[in-house]
Enzyme design. Structure first.
Site, PDB file in Angstrom:
ATOM      1  N   GLU A 160       7.705   8.430 -16.188  1.00 38.04           N
ATOM      2  CA  GLU A 160       6.262   8.699 -16.273  1.00 38.04           C
ATOM      3  C   GLU A 160       5.703   8.296 -17.628  1.00 38.04           C
ATOM      4  O   GLU A 160       4.594   7.750 -17.730  1.00 38.04           O
ATOM      5  CB  GLU A 160       5.997  10.184 -16.017  1.00 38.04           C
ATOM      6  CG  GLU A 160       6.241  10.573 -14.568  1.00 38.04           C
ATOM      7  CD  GLU A 160       6.231  12.076 -14.335  1.00 38.04           C
ATOM      8  OE1 GLU A 160       5.924  12.493 -13.210  1.00 38.04           O
ATOM      9  OE2 GLU A 160       6.553  12.848 -15.274  1.00 38.04           O
ATOM     10  N   TYR A 178     -12.228 -13.609 -45.186  1.00 36.30           N
ATOM     11  CA  TYR A 178     -11.567 -12.300 -45.152  1.00 36.30           C
ATOM     12  C   TYR A 178     -12.616 -11.205 -45.243  1.00 36.30           C
ATOM     13  O   TYR A 178     -13.582 -11.312 -46.000  1.00 36.30           O
ATOM     14  CB  TYR A 178     -10.565 -12.153 -46.312  1.00 36.30           C
ATOM     15  CG  TYR A 178      -9.927 -10.774 -46.304  1.00 36.30           C
ATOM     16  CD1 TYR A 178      -8.823 -10.505 -45.500  1.00 36.30           C
ATOM     17  CD2 TYR A 178     -10.484  -9.725 -47.042  1.00 36.30           C
ATOM     18  CE1 TYR A 178      -8.271  -9.234 -45.434  1.00 36.30           C
ATOM     19  CE2 TYR A 178      -9.937  -8.450 -46.987  1.00 36.30           C
ATOM     20  CZ  TYR A 178      -8.840  -8.211 -46.178  1.00 36.30           C
ATOM     21  OH  TYR A 178      -8.308  -6.949 -46.118  1.00 36.30           O
ATOM     22  N   HIS A 183       0.835  -1.212   0.000  1.00 31.01           N
ATOM     23  CA  HIS A 183       0.000   0.000   0.000  1.00 31.01           C
ATOM     24  C   HIS A 183       0.870   1.263   0.000  1.00 31.01           C
ATOM     25  O   HIS A 183       0.454   2.291   0.550  1.00 31.01           O
ATOM     26  CB  HIS A 183      -0.949   0.034   1.204  1.00 31.01           C
ATOM     27  CG  HIS A 183      -1.710  -1.238   1.417  1.00 31.01           C
ATOM     28  ND1 HIS A 183      -2.968  -1.462   0.908  1.00 31.01           N
ATOM     29  CD2 HIS A 183      -1.367  -2.379   2.074  1.00 31.01           C
ATOM     30  CE1 HIS A 183      -3.379  -2.681   1.254  1.00 31.01           C
ATOM     31  NE2 HIS A 183      -2.419  -3.262   1.954  1.00 31.01           N
TER      32      HIS A 183
HETATM   33  N1  ARG Z   1      -4.653  -4.245 -47.524  1.00 32.32           N
HETATM   34  C1  ARG Z   1      -5.425  -5.416 -47.264  1.00 32.32           C
HETATM   35  C2  ARG Z   1      -5.317  -5.807 -45.774  1.00 32.32           C
HETATM   36  O1  ARG Z   1      -4.478  -5.308 -45.157  1.00 32.32           O
HETATM   37  C3  ARG Z   1      -4.924  -6.560 -48.088  1.00 32.32           C
HETATM   38  C4  ARG Z   1      -5.946  -7.584 -48.377  1.00 32.32           C
HETATM   39  C5  ARG Z   1      -6.956  -7.062 -49.343  1.00 32.32           C
HETATM   40  N2  ARG Z   1      -7.870  -8.100 -49.697  1.00 32.32           N
HETATM   41  C6  ARG Z   1      -9.062  -7.820 -50.146  1.00 32.32           C
HETATM   42  N3  ARG Z   1      -9.841  -8.843 -50.393  1.00 32.32           N
HETATM   43  N4  ARG Z   1      -9.501  -6.616 -50.328  1.00 32.32           N
HETATM   44  O2  ARG Z   1      -6.083  -6.562 -45.267  1.00 32.32           O
END
Ligand code: ARG
Length: 458
Positions: A292, A319, A158
């Site tokens: 800091e 993706y 503490h």
């Molecule tokens: N610049 C993109 C990223 O960083 C690359 C992949 C792009 N892929 C796509 N299907 N648009 O994710």
């Protein structure tokens, strides 16, 4: 004339300027350039092995890729407004040099598997730089701990004085925490040692590429086992940010400790002038800004982790452009650590500990209360009663100090050698067990940490 986007075939028009500006990641992903070249050269090898390009063509592709990589590194590469990201810029640069042959490079790959590969290569290199710096900080702490294996100071809970410890023990507590960070980096490194290249957009390709040969060329332990997982997940980046957040938290607490120990109101240490900052108004000030800032930087690294986690939560498999948002937090966290670690190493290397002041601060009766209670336990008194009796003894002192008690008073309290307990060197030496604050334990700990640092390196 600006070239068209890579995917221009389907689209009736180029992207609206503001949509292009929003999507363009070149500003930050340019730092993947060297890894994009490396991954692309490995891919050219896969195309050659599959008979998509000849050996001579693969060599020309590799040479052009390296040329583009060198030009980006020395600043002579001319980026095009239409280059969306580093991957398209490099592919365009190769195509500008090789024409139709350059246009063969992207067969069987996608930016989805390419970017995942580039990021893993980047994390591997950057992780090694960060662990190198962390190991250097640990070595610095060990050296200072060894110098101070016998230096006594009030240990606190503490932020109030609790029991004597050695400064060496205190410094090694930070080292052990950093050692666990190194271990976490090593484990993360082993887990993310998998190449995504060859996963394509999500479903590999029909071209007969061999992802495990590509993985080997890139120095990965293996290739992906599921192409959809390979392009969808960012858990390796998340783990990197988790591990860096924990490391940054440890550095923050070390920074906080330094700011406290060097507080003139405490006066147990002084930062070297190189690691203090003057005040614009008050000529006398030497502020611990370095400590800091290190204390505060953990906040943004933690925010980087939270940013990526928030992007990933609820994202379906596959993706999504959302995943492009993994890079800025990643680069920010690593870049921040590459600033804080060297500053911390320098500050610890040069900090002056005021051994006399720490010793003087040990002239505090309360610090020995636990030793007294434990001595009573040694005489067979149950600990609860020993605790109560010691508390009453302290309360009964009034203006006197424990050292003013006579032999008779100690005797009637129940301890014949009570006065001997009021000594910080004795107190720490008596805690001689493993992991304790005694000088011997500090030496043992330092040697153990050094051994694991050496094992890590081999
Ligand atoms: N610049 C993109 C990223 O960083 C690359 C992949 C792009 N892929 C796509 N299907 N648009 O994710």
């Amino acid at each position: 004339m600006p070239s068209e986007p890579l995917w221009a075939g389907r689209s009736s028009k180029p992207p609206a300027p503001e949509a292009h500006a929003l999507g363009r990641s070149l500003r930050f992903d340019v730092r993947l350039a060297a890894y994009d070249v490396e991954a692309s050269v490995a891919h050219a090898g896969a195309l050659r092995d599959a008979g998509i390009v000849t050996a001579d063509e693969a060599n020309r592709l590799s040479a052009a890729l390296n040329e583009v990589g060198d030009a980006i590194a020395d600043g002579s590469f001319v980026f095009d407004d239409a280059d969306e990201d580093i991957h398209s810029a490099i592919e365009r640069g190769v195509t500008d040099r090789l024409g139709d042959l350059g246009a063969k490079l992207h067969a069987g790959r996608s930016r989805n598997d390419l970017v995942a590969t580039d990021v893993r290569l980047w994390m591997r290199a950057t992780g090694r730089r960060i662990t190198g710096l962390t190991a250097m900080l640990v070595r610095t702490l060990i050296a200072r701990a060894r110098e101070n294996a016998r230096t006594v100071m009030p240990g606190s809970t503490h932020t109030r004085p609790a029991q004597p410890v050695t400064l060496g023990h205190h410094l090694l507590a930070h080292s052990w925490a950093l050692m666990r960070d190194l271990q976490r980096f090593d484990e993360l490194d082993a887990r993310s040692n998998v190449s995504p290249l060859g996963a394509g957009a999500l479903a590999t390709s029909t071209l007969g590429l061999d992802p495990s040969a590509t993985a080997e060329r890139l120095g990965f332990a293996s290739a992906f086992r599921n192409s959809l997982d390979a392009v969808s997940d960012r858990d390796a980046v998340q783990e990197f940010l988790a591990v860096t957040s924990i490391l940054a938290t440890h550095l923050s607490r070390l920074g906080a400790d330094i700011a406290r120990l060097t507080d003139p109101a405490i006066g147990w240490a002084q930062l070297d002038d190189g690691y203090t900052t003057g005040s614009s108004m008050r000529p006398q000030k030497a502020n611990p800004d370095t400590a800091e800032l290190v204390r505060a930087k953990a906040a943004r690294i933690g925010a980087d982790f939270t940013t990526l986690m928030s992007v990933l939560i609820g994202l379906p498999l596959g993706y999504h452009r959302d995943l492009q948002e993994d890079k800025e937090p990643l680069f920010d966290a690593a870049g921040t650590l590459e600033l804080t670690l060297p500053a911390m190493i320098g500050a610890i290397e040069t900090i002056r500990f005021d051994v006399e002041a720490m010793r003087a601060a040990c002239e505090d009766d309360g610090l020995y209360a636990t030793d007294i209670a434990e001595a009573l336990v040694g005489e067979g008194v149950p600990f609860r009663e020993a605790h109560r009796r010691t508390g009453e003894l302290l309360r009964s002192l009034g203006d006197r100090r424990l050292k003013d008690l006579s032999k008779e008073e100690w005797h009637s309290f129940g301890l014949s050698e009570g006065a001997d307990l009021l000594d910080p060197e004795r107190s720490v030496a008596a805690r001689s067990g493993p992991g304790g604050p005694s000088p011997g334990s500090v030496e043992e700990q330092a040697a153990a940490i050094e051994r694991s640092l050496t094992e890590r390196r081999s």
